[in-house]
Design an enzyme around this catalytic site. Sequence first.
Site, PDB file in Angstrom:
ATOM      1  N   GLU A  37      84.826 -34.510  -9.448  1.00  0.00           N
ATOM      2  CA  GLU A  37      85.881 -34.063  -8.548  1.00  0.00           C
ATOM      3  C   GLU A  37      85.186 -33.213  -7.486  1.00  0.00           C
ATOM      4  OE1 GLU A  37      89.038 -31.732 -10.328  1.00  0.00           O
ATOM      5  OE2 GLU A  37      89.898 -31.417  -8.327  1.00  0.00           O
ATOM      6  N   ARG A 264      79.797 -31.962 -24.158  1.00  0.00           N
ATOM      7  CA  ARG A 264      79.221 -31.488 -22.910  1.00  0.00           C
ATOM      8  C   ARG A 264      77.979 -30.653 -23.192  1.00  0.00           C
ATOM      9  NH1 ARG A 264      82.200 -28.654 -18.971  1.00  0.00           N
ATOM     10  NH2 ARG A 264      83.675 -30.345 -19.129  1.00  0.00           N
ATOM     11  N   LYS A 274      82.769 -24.777 -13.504  1.00  0.00           N
ATOM     12  CA  LYS A 274      82.842 -24.693 -12.044  1.00  0.00           C
ATOM     13  C   LYS A 274      83.600 -23.454 -11.618  1.00  0.00           C
ATOM     14  CE  LYS A 274      82.963 -29.536 -10.767  1.00  0.00           C
ATOM     15  NZ  LYS A 274      83.956 -30.539 -10.377  1.00  0.00           N
TER      16      LYS A 274
HETATM   17  P1  ATP Z   1      83.921 -28.007 -15.059  1.00  0.00           P
HETATM   18  O1  ATP Z   1      84.506 -28.077 -16.431  1.00  0.00           O
HETATM   19  O2  ATP Z   1      82.635 -27.266 -14.982  1.00  0.00           O
HETATM   20  O3  ATP Z   1      84.897 -27.590 -14.008  1.00  0.00           O
HETATM   21  P2  ATP Z   1      84.485 -30.708 -14.559  1.00  0.00           P
HETATM   22  O4  ATP Z   1      84.504 -31.524 -15.788  1.00  0.00           O
HETATM   23  O5  ATP Z   1      85.795 -30.286 -14.064  1.00  0.00           O
HETATM   24  O6  ATP Z   1      83.497 -29.487 -14.731  1.00  0.00           O
HETATM   25  P3  ATP Z   1      84.001 -32.925 -12.879  1.00  0.00           P
HETATM   26  O7  ATP Z   1      83.635 -32.949 -11.462  1.00  0.00           O
HETATM   27  O8  ATP Z   1      85.336 -33.413 -13.281  1.00  0.00           O
HETATM   28  O9  ATP Z   1      83.769 -31.440 -13.383  1.00  0.00           O
HETATM   29  O10 ATP Z   1      82.886 -33.633 -13.741  1.00  0.00           O
HETATM   30  C1  ATP Z   1      82.372 -34.915 -13.460  1.00  0.00           C
HETATM   31  C2  ATP Z   1      81.842 -35.509 -14.723  1.00  0.00           C
HETATM   32  O11 ATP Z   1      80.824 -34.663 -15.268  1.00  0.00           O
HETATM   33  C3  ATP Z   1      82.918 -35.626 -15.770  1.00  0.00           C
HETATM   34  O12 ATP Z   1      82.808 -36.905 -16.368  1.00  0.00           O
HETATM   35  C4  ATP Z   1      82.606 -34.542 -16.758  1.00  0.00           C
HETATM   36  O13 ATP Z   1      82.995 -34.904 -18.038  1.00  0.00           O
HETATM   37  C5  ATP Z   1      81.093 -34.405 -16.625  1.00  0.00           C
HETATM   38  N1  ATP Z   1      80.649 -33.056 -16.980  1.00  0.00           N
HETATM   39  C6  ATP Z   1      81.088 -31.886 -16.470  1.00  0.00           C
HETATM   40  N2  ATP Z   1      80.508 -30.841 -17.079  1.00  0.00           N
HETATM   41  C7  ATP Z   1      79.646 -31.358 -18.000  1.00  0.00           C
HETATM   42  C8  ATP Z   1      78.747 -30.794 -18.964  1.00  0.00           C
HETATM   43  N3  ATP Z   1      78.596 -29.474 -19.093  1.00  0.00           N
HETATM   44  N4  ATP Z   1      78.033 -31.640 -19.736  1.00  0.00           N
HETATM   45  C9  ATP Z   1      78.167 -32.972 -19.602  1.00  0.00           C
HETATM   46  N5  ATP Z   1      78.989 -33.563 -18.729  1.00  0.00           N
HETATM   47  C10 ATP Z   1      79.732 -32.781 -17.927  1.00  0.00           C
END
Ligand code: ATP
Length: 556
Positions: A37, A264, A274
């Site tokens: 995102e 994760r 984030k």
């Molecule tokens: P955050 O929880 O930090 O806000 P997010 O999941 O909202 O991160 P996205 O931009 O939606 O951020 O993430 C893009 C992809 O990266 C998603 O498929 C998510 O599952 C993966 N992702 C995000 N954080 C991690 C992590 N710590 N380890 C592995 N994959 C991750």
Amino acid sequence: MTVPDEAARLNFIRDIVSADKAAGTNGGRVATRFPPEPNGYLHIGHAKSICLNFGVASDFAGACNLRFDDTNPETEETEYVDSIQADVRWLGFDWEDRLFYASDYFERLYACAVQLIQDGKAYVDSLTAEEIREHRGTLREPGRESPHRNRPVAVNVDLLARMRAGEFADGAQVLRAKIDMASPNMTMRDPILYRVRRAHHHRTGDAWCLYPMYDYAHPLSDAFERITHSLCTLEFEDHRPLYDWLIANVTGLPARPRQIEFARLNLTYTVMSKRKLMQLVTEGYVDGWDDPRIPTISGLRRRGFTPEAIRRFCEEIGVAKRENMIDIGLLEFFVRDHLNARAPRAMAVLRPLKVVIENYPEGQTDTFEVASHPDNPAMGTRHVPFGREIYIEREDFMEEPAKKFFRLAPGREVRLRGAYLITCREAVKDAAGNIVELRCTYDSATRGGDAPDGRKVKGTLHWVSAAHAVDADVRLYDRLFTHETPGTGDADFLTQINPGAREVLTGCKLEPSLASPEVGARFQFERLGYFCADQDSTAARPVFNRTVTLKDTWRG
Ligand code: ATP
Ligand code: MG
């Protein structure tokens, strides 16, 4: 603490994909996607997901798309879209012509919603957000159906069109899937699919005031792109039944993707959400998204980490179904390992102490040709000048040497790396008693650093010729938090920031070969660690960031 062993290195997702391919599922085709995102910069956790998605695609002769899941207009910006693409490329991955945006599908997603309504599987709800929450029930109690749940199809179609046309205030109406208000899975209690929001979208502008929810847009976008394996993190496990419901109930989809969740990445001594990174940046705890103290890809890049090391780290930690915590020292281990093989050597004195070599002729200069890398002659040599005045590291001298201190002390002889043996005759002090200069003598028969009579000296110091030295700033980095898992328990993560996470040294002295480094160039400063030239470098004054020290802190 988890350390990667054979078991952890196993990647259960590759096993699933391999079995699917062998069984001819999806005609043996493999397609994945990385779906960020665009509401922040990517971090090392995203790198795990990127390596996994692009890695699985490449292992099985498939393709991986880059798709921006841009369904939240309030929080998304073009700056993030650009940085995300730059970071994925820097990590070494290529989506070729497969760059997509969920917003490209807004019209198609809308048509799917109309179809769900026509099939009696979605309805417009006019309850307020508060009322919807009350009707939802709890984990122990089933929810209650909305009084609007059984509106006729024609009314629903008309209401949805009017939502789109802007006839309703933000939040006044929502579109919900008609699933099961008594489901033990809260996600399945008539989830919201669309909401009215008057917000400017970074790509569609003001064309829409009706935006799809992530849980609705994501599975359908996967299907539109004919994704076969939709890999996501564990928090989406409860959403999988909704994912499957949408794939089963929207008609005419070109593929039936399958969602698979994995744990994760969590790293010690840092934060990765984030929201928290955003707070560190916007509230000025760090200098920006590329501050080398934070684990964003741009921060790690600026710090000097290499894409190869990050990819190897992601490979070695493996992919598992269970949440775990990885020692940040392990990431540093792979960085050190990669740089040890690749980074040219150079000498730099970070906290200089002047040494005058009394018996070395004034105005004379020696030049030593030194290998740029001890094990790799192909990296060539550099010329290091030597003169009557040099700088050594302050901490390499002790007036009253402690036990096991084998470096310089009054009357003691040490080696200047690659140059000569010198003996300290006197420490000159200022009025306050601080040592400001050392007076030494050298043995001209020891050129290159070895005594012809074979006498042994225990200490070898790095040094820089004063007359030729380049002034520089060097920034030393340490862990951003004092606590291994910041923000856990009752702790506010902001109170656990390590005030010593960055130390800025000015007036450092570099050998002349480091005078105008390319931004991003990485070196091993002998005896000190790995350093990377920062973008703040000027022609007059280079700036270096310490990437990692030489000492391995990871205990496997
Ligand atoms: P955050 O929880 O930090 O806000 P997010 O999941 O909202 O991160 P996205 O931009 O939606 O951020 O993430 C893009 C992809 O990266 C998603 O498929 C998510 O599952 C993966 N992702 C995000 N954080 C991690 C992590 N710590 N380890 C592995 N994959 C991750
Ligand atoms: Mg997310």
